[in-house]
Design a protein around this motif. Structure first.
Motif, mmCIF file in Angstrom:
data_model
loop_
_atom_site.group_PDB
_atom_site.id
_atom_site.type_symbol
_atom_site.label_atom_id
_atom_site.label_comp_id
_atom_site.label_asym_id
_atom_site.label_seq_id
_atom_site.Cartn_x
_atom_site.Cartn_y
_atom_site.Cartn_z
ATOM 1 N N LEU A 1 0.824 -1.201 0.000
ATOM 2 C CA LEU A 1 0.000 0.000 0.000
ATOM 3 C C LEU A 1 0.863 1.258 0.000
ATOM 4 C CD1 LEU A 1 -2.900 0.934 -0.063
ATOM 5 C CD2 LEU A 1 -2.945 0.892 2.436
ATOM 6 N N THR A 2 1.958 1.251 0.784
ATOM 7 C CA THR A 2 2.851 2.414 0.789
ATOM 8 C C THR A 2 3.441 2.651 -0.595
ATOM 9 O OG1 THR A 2 3.434 1.946 3.094
ATOM 10 C CG2 THR A 2 4.870 3.443 1.888
ATOM 11 N N VAL A 3 3.866 1.576 -1.261
ATOM 12 C CA VAL A 3 4.423 1.694 -2.614
ATOM 13 C C VAL A 3 3.375 2.257 -3.569
ATOM 14 C CG1 VAL A 3 5.328 0.408 -4.585
ATOM 15 C CG2 VAL A 3 6.105 -0.142 -2.283
ATOM 16 N N VAL A 4 2.158 1.749 -3.459
ATOM 17 C CA VAL A 4 1.084 2.208 -4.341
ATOM 18 C C VAL A 4 0.814 3.696 -4.136
ATOM 19 C CG1 VAL A 4 -1.404 2.071 -4.703
ATOM 20 C CG2 VAL A 4 -0.046 0.000 -4.722
ATOM 21 N N TYR A 5 0.774 4.128 -2.885
ATOM 22 C CA TYR A 5 0.545 5.552 -2.620
ATOM 23 C C TYR A 5 1.665 6.395 -3.229
ATOM 24 C CZ TYR A 5 -3.236 4.596 0.706
ATOM 25 O OH TYR A 5 -4.407 4.216 1.280
ATOM 26 N N MET A 6 2.900 5.947 -3.081
ATOM 27 C CA MET A 6 4.027 6.682 -3.647
ATOM 28 C C MET A 6 3.904 6.771 -5.170
ATOM 29 S SD MET A 6 8.062 5.699 -3.843
ATOM 30 C CE MET A 6 7.646 4.493 -5.110
ATOM 31 N N LEU A 7 3.591 5.636 -5.789
ATOM 32 C CA LEU A 7 3.498 5.612 -7.250
ATOM 33 C C LEU A 7 2.319 6.432 -7.761
ATOM 34 C CD1 LEU A 7 4.294 1.812 -7.785
ATOM 35 C CD2 LEU A 7 5.815 3.759 -8.245
ATOM 36 N N LEU A 8 1.184 6.324 -7.071
ATOM 37 C CA LEU A 8 0.021 7.132 -7.450
ATOM 38 C C LEU A 8 0.346 8.615 -7.358
ATOM 39 C CD1 LEU A 8 -3.247 5.588 -5.946
ATOM 40 C CD2 LEU A 8 -2.804 6.132 -8.331
ATOM 41 N N ALA A 9 0.978 8.992 -6.225
ATOM 42 C CA ALA A 9 1.312 10.401 -6.026
ATOM 43 C C ALA A 9 2.290 10.890 -7.090
ATOM 44 C CB ALA A 9 1.885 10.607 -4.629
ATOM 45 N N ASN A 10 3.133 9.987 -7.573
ATOM 46 C CA ASN A 10 4.097 10.345 -8.626
ATOM 47 C C ASN A 10 3.554 10.100 -10.031
ATOM 48 O OD1 ASN A 10 6.501 11.310 -7.258
ATOM 49 N ND2 ASN A 10 6.688 9.253 -6.391
ATOM 50 N N ARG A 11 2.299 9.708 -10.120
ATOM 51 C CA ARG A 11 1.605 9.495 -11.398
ATOM 52 C C ARG A 11 2.237 8.383 -12.230
ATOM 53 N NH1 ARG A 11 0.303 15.816 -13.181
ATOM 54 N NH2 ARG A 11 -0.691 16.377 -11.205
ATOM 55 N N GLN A 12 2.774 7.397 -11.565
ATOM 56 C CA GLN A 12 3.342 6.241 -12.264
ATOM 57 C C GLN A 12 2.271 5.142 -12.325
ATOM 58 O OE1 GLN A 12 7.343 5.126 -11.039
ATOM 59 N NE2 GLN A 12 7.649 7.163 -10.147
ATOM 60 N N TYR A 13 1.303 5.359 -13.204
ATOM 61 C CA TYR A 13 0.087 4.547 -13.195
ATOM 62 C C TYR A 13 0.319 3.111 -13.669
ATOM 63 C CZ TYR A 13 -1.840 9.196 -12.581
ATOM 64 O OH TYR A 13 -2.101 10.465 -12.114
ATOM 65 N N ASP A 14 1.299 2.891 -14.557
ATOM 66 C CA ASP A 14 1.591 1.516 -14.991
ATOM 67 C C ASP A 14 2.007 0.657 -13.801
ATOM 68 O OD1 ASP A 14 1.122 1.762 -17.786
ATOM 69 O OD2 ASP A 14 3.011 2.829 -18.004
ATOM 70 N N LYS A 15 2.943 1.178 -13.015
ATOM 71 C CA LYS A 15 3.428 0.423 -11.854
ATOM 72 C C LYS A 15 2.332 0.296 -10.790
ATOM 73 C CE LYS A 15 8.264 1.752 -12.525
ATOM 74 N NZ LYS A 15 9.441 2.465 -11.951
ATOM 75 N N THR A 16 1.579 1.368 -10.620
ATOM 76 C CA THR A 16 0.483 1.322 -9.645
ATOM 77 C C THR A 16 -0.516 0.238 -10.016
ATOM 78 O OG1 THR A 16 0.687 3.699 -9.238
ATOM 79 C CG2 THR A 16 -1.351 2.663 -8.550
ATOM 80 N N PHE A 17 -0.880 0.212 -11.281
ATOM 81 C CA PHE A 17 -1.858 -0.774 -11.743
ATOM 82 C C PHE A 17 -1.345 -2.190 -11.512
ATOM 83 C CE2 PHE A 17 -3.830 -3.588 -14.809
ATOM 84 C CZ PHE A 17 -5.169 -3.252 -14.713
#
Length: 636
Positions: free
Chosen positions: A420-436
Motif C-alpha cells: 500500500l505504501t508503494v502504491v501511494y508513492m506511485l500514485l502520487a508520482n503518477r506512475q500509473y503503470d506500476k500502480t496498476f
C-alpha cells in the motif's frame, strides 16, 4: 548529615535498578525490604549495594514500609517505590536542599509525574512527600494506600514544597490498559476495611477510584459523594472525587444540566484548578456554544500556566486537546491563521493524533510543497519509522499527492515497504503503470479489498490504457465494471443503493489522486442512481474535503431532484449555509441559515454561524432586522 534510601519491593526486576541508580550516588545507605520476590529483584538490589531485608507479606503496606524505616540509620530518609525514580539527575539536589532547609520542616514534597508504562505518555501529575526526617513518630499508616503521618499528638507534618526543576520524580506503576486488574485487587482489600470508613473517610475516596477503574460508574459516584460529604480534606486528592463524579456522569450520559451543575460546584470549590474549566469548555463545545467554549479553553490554558497547587492535575496530559479544540473553533470562525497555530501546538505535544494532523493539512494544502514539508519536519522525525508510517497513513486521506510522494519515498528507502505504501508513492508520482500492476496483484490475492479495487480503477482511468480498462471490465466487481464502462464508454446504467459504498470509495480515490476531468466524470455517475440521496452523500464527501463549491452543486441537485423529508431538508439547507460561509459568501450564508431556522433548525451552532456571518456584513444590511429577531428569541 547522612541520607538513607528505603524501598519495599516484590518482583521488581524491571524497575529496581532504574530507581536505585537515580539516587545511589547521593545516599549513604540503601535499604531494600523484599516481600517475597521470585525474580531477580534481590540479586539486582545487592549488586547495586543495597542492604536487603526480608519481610513476610501480611497485606499491610504501611507495616512493611515502617519495617524498612526501622533499619535506616540516616538523619533523613528518601522513600521511593521501585517503579519511581528521580529524573534529570535532580537527586543531586537533595542534600543541598536539606542543608538550607528551615529546621521547622520535617518533610520535603516534590512533583511526581505518573507515566503510562505501556505507551510512555503522562497520565497526570501530583505532589508527594518522598523525603522526610528520620523520627520515631513519623510513620506510615493504612494497610493499602499508605500515607505518612506524625503520630505525635496534635502534630502534623510540615512539608517544604520544591520546584520541579529542583526535584522531579517519574512514576511508571500504572497503565490505562491494565488499571482494572489492579483496581479489583485493591478494591477487595479496601472493602474489608469499609467499617472503618466513618473514622477514615479516605477509604471512600479510594473505593470510588477503584469502582471508576473497573467501570462501575454508579458505585464510583456513590463513594465519591460519601467522601465529599464527610468533609475530610485529603491533601493532593481533594479534586479527585469531583472528577470521578463528573467523568462517571458523562459516561452514564446524565442530563447535561446535572453535569453542568457538578462542574460549577467543582469550579467554585477549586477556582484555580484548570481541569474543571476543561470539563466546562468540553461541555459547551458539545452544546455547540463555540464562542463560550473557546473562552473557557483559553481560561483552561491560563490556569494551567499559573497552576502551582499540590492537587493532582491531569491537565498537562490533555493540553493538546485544548489546542485542537481551539483550532477547530478557529476553523469554524474562518480564522485559519489561529487554527494553524493551534494545531501545530497540539501536534507538538501529541503528534500521533490523525484528526489533528488531517485538519492541519487541510489548512495548509494550498501552501508551497516545500513549506508544507518544512513545517511537518519541524514536528515529525523523518528518520523515524513510526513517524513516517503515521504521516503516510494520514496523508493518504488528504489531497496532497506531492507531499505524500515525498514521505512515501522516504519510508520505502529507509525501512522497506508494504504494497500500500508503494502504491501511494506511485500514485502520487503518477506512475500509473506500476500502480496498476501492484494493485492488480494485490486484488488477485484479496478480491474483497475495496482499497485496491478503487486503486486499480483509478490507475486504469488515469492511464487510459485500453488493456488496463479491459481488465477492470472483466475482473473487477460488477459495480466497478459498470462504473468504468459508464465513465469511458458512456454506457447508461441504473445503479441500486448496493452500489453506493463502492461508488463513494471510488470517488474518494478519484478526489485524492485523479484529475479534475476524471473526477467530474465520476460525479456524473450519480445521475444513474435510482435514489437521489446519493447527491447528498456525495455532497457530504466533497464537504469533508472542503470543496464547498462542488458540495453546493450536489446539495442543490439533491434538494431539487428528490422528495426530501422535512428534517433532512432543514439540515441540508443549514449545510448549504455552511458552504456559503466557508466560501466567505456571508450574505448568502445568512440567507440559508435564516431559511433553515424558519423551517425549524434549532441546534446552537446555527446561532454561532449566524452571528459570525453577520459580524462580517456591513451594518444596516437587509438581513439585520430578521437576525435581531432571532437573537431576541434566543435570549427569551
Amino acid at each position: 548529615m547522612k541520607l538513607s534510601a528505603c524501598m519495599i519491593a516484590k518482583d521488581e526486576e524491571k524497575n529496581i535498578a532504574r530507581c536505585i541508580e537515580s539516587y545511589k550516588d547521593v545516599v549513604d545507605e540503601i535499604i531494600v525490604v523484599d516481600t517475597g520476590s521470585i525474580d531477580k529483584t534481590v540479586e539486582i538490589a545487592k549488586t547495586l549495594g543495597a542492604k536487603v531485608y526480608y519481610y513476610e507479606w501480611n497485606n499491610h503496606f504501611a507495616e512493611a514500609k515502617n519495617f524498612a524505616i526501622d533499619h535506616a540509620k540516616g538523619d533523613w530518609i528518601v522513600f521511593l517505590d521501585a517503579d519511581e525514580y528521580f529524573v534529570n539527575n535532580t537527586a543531586q539536589n537533595i542534600i543541598p536542599l536539606i542543608q538550607r532547609l528551615n529546621p521547622s520542616f520535617n518533610t520535603i514534597a516534590c512533583k511526581m509525574k505518573n507515566i503510562d508504562y505501556v505507551n510512555g505518555k503522562m497520565l497526570d501529575e501530583i505532589t508527594h512527600v518522598r523525603i522526610f526526617r528520620r523520627d520515631g513518630n513519623i510513620r506510615y499508616i493504612n494497610s493499602i494506600h499508605e500515607i505518612l503521618v506524625d503520630k505525635t499528638k496534635n502534630k502534623i507534618l510540615k512539608a517544604f514544597l520544591t520546584d520541579e526543576k529542583e526535584l522531579l520524580i517519574h512514576h511508571t506503576g500504572y497503565s490505562l490498559s491494565d488499571r482494572g486488574k489492579k483496581a479489583e485487587r485493591n478494591l477487595e482489600l479496601l472493602l474489608l476495611e469499609l467499617d472503618k470508613a466513618p473514622d477514615t473517610p479516605t477509604i471512600y475516596h479510594y473505593i470510588s477510584d477503584c469502582y471508576f477503574a473497573i467501570k462501575d460508574w454508579e458505585k464510583s459516584i456513590e463513594y465519591a459523594r460519601l467522601f465529599i460529604h464527610s468533609g475530610t480534606k485529603f491533601v493532593g486528592y481533594n479534586v479527585k472525587p469531583h472528577q470521578n463524579i463528573i467523568d462517571s456522569m458523562l459516561r452514564l450520559k446524565f442530563n447535561a444540566d446535572a453535569i453542568l451543575e457538578e462542574i460549577h460546584i467543582a469550579i467554585n470549590k477549586f477556582p484555580r484548578h484548570p481541569y474543571f474549566r476543561f470539563y466546562l469548555a468540553n461541555l459547551l463545545y458539545d452544546f455547540k456554544k463555540y464562542d463560550e467554549a473557546y473562552n473557557e479553553y483559553l481560561m483552561t490554558l491560563k490556569l494551567q500556566e499559573e497552576y502551582e497547587d499540590i492537587e493532582i492535575n491531569s491537565m498537562p496530559a490533555n493540553i493538546h486537546y485544548v489546542y485542537s479544540f481551539t483550532g477547530i473553533i478557529a476553523c469554524y470562525r474562518n480564522n485559519h491563521e489561529d487554527a494553524l497555530n493551534c494545531f501545530v501546538k497540539s501536534l507538538n505535544l501529541e503528534k500521533t493524533q490523525p484528526d489533528h494532523l488531517r485538519r492541519l493539512l487541510m489548512i495548509i494544502k494550498d501552501f508551497p510543497v516545500e513549506d508544507i514539508i518544512l513545517l511537518l519536519n519541524s514536528i515529525y522525525n523523518k528518520d523515524d519509522k513510526e513517524d513516517l508510517d503515521f504521516l503516510v497513513t494520514t496523508m493518504a486521506g488528504v489531497p496532497l499527492p506531492q507531499v505524500l510522494a515525498y514521505y512515501s519515498t522516504l519510508r520505502i528507502k529507509k525501512y522497506g515497504s508494504d504494497d500500500l505504501t508503494v502504491v501511494y508513492m506511485l500514485l502520487a508520482n503518477r506512475q500509473y503503470d506500476k500502480t496498476f500492476a501492484i494493485a492488480q496483484k494485490c486484488l488477485h490475492e484479496d478480491p474483497s479489498n475495496k482499497t485496491f479495487a478503487a486503486i486499480v480503477a483509478v490507475s486504469a482511468l488515469m492511464n487510459g490504457n485500453g488493456e488496463y480498462l479491459d481488465w477492470v471490465e472483466e475482473h473487477a466487481s460488477e459495480q466497478m465494471q459498470r462504473f468504468v464502462k459508464a465513465m469511458t464508454k458512456y454506457e447508461v446504467f441504473v445503479f441500486s443503493q448496493e452500489y453506493k459504498e463502492e461508488y463513494l470509495n471510488l470517488m474518494i480515490h478519484l478526489y485524492l489522486f485523479g484529475t479534475k476531468e476524471i473526477l467530474n466524470r465520476g460525479v456524473q455517475l450519480a445521475q444513474y442512481f435510482g435514489e437521489k440521496i446519493i447527491y447528498a452523500e456525495l455532497g457530504d464527501l466533497f464537504f469533508k474535503y472542503e470543496n464547498y463549491t462542488v458540495a453546493l452543486e450536489l446539495y442543490q441537485r439533491y434538494m431539487t431532484q428528490a422528495e426530501v423529508k422535512k428534517d433532512d431538508l432543514v439540515n441540508r439547507i443549514y449545510t448549504v449555509g455552511l458552504c456559503w460561509y466557508k466560501l466567505r459568501e456571508y450574505e448568502k450564508a445568512v440567507t440559508s441559515f435564516i431559511e433553515a431556522y424558519d423551517l425549524g433548525y434549532r441546534r446552537n451552532d446555527i446561532y454561532e454561524f449566524l452571528r459570525w456571518s453577520m459580524d462580517r456584513l456591513p451594518k444596516g444590511n437587509r438581513l439585520e432586522e430578521r437576525f435581531l429577531e432571532i437573537v431576541a428569541k434566543i435570549k427569551i
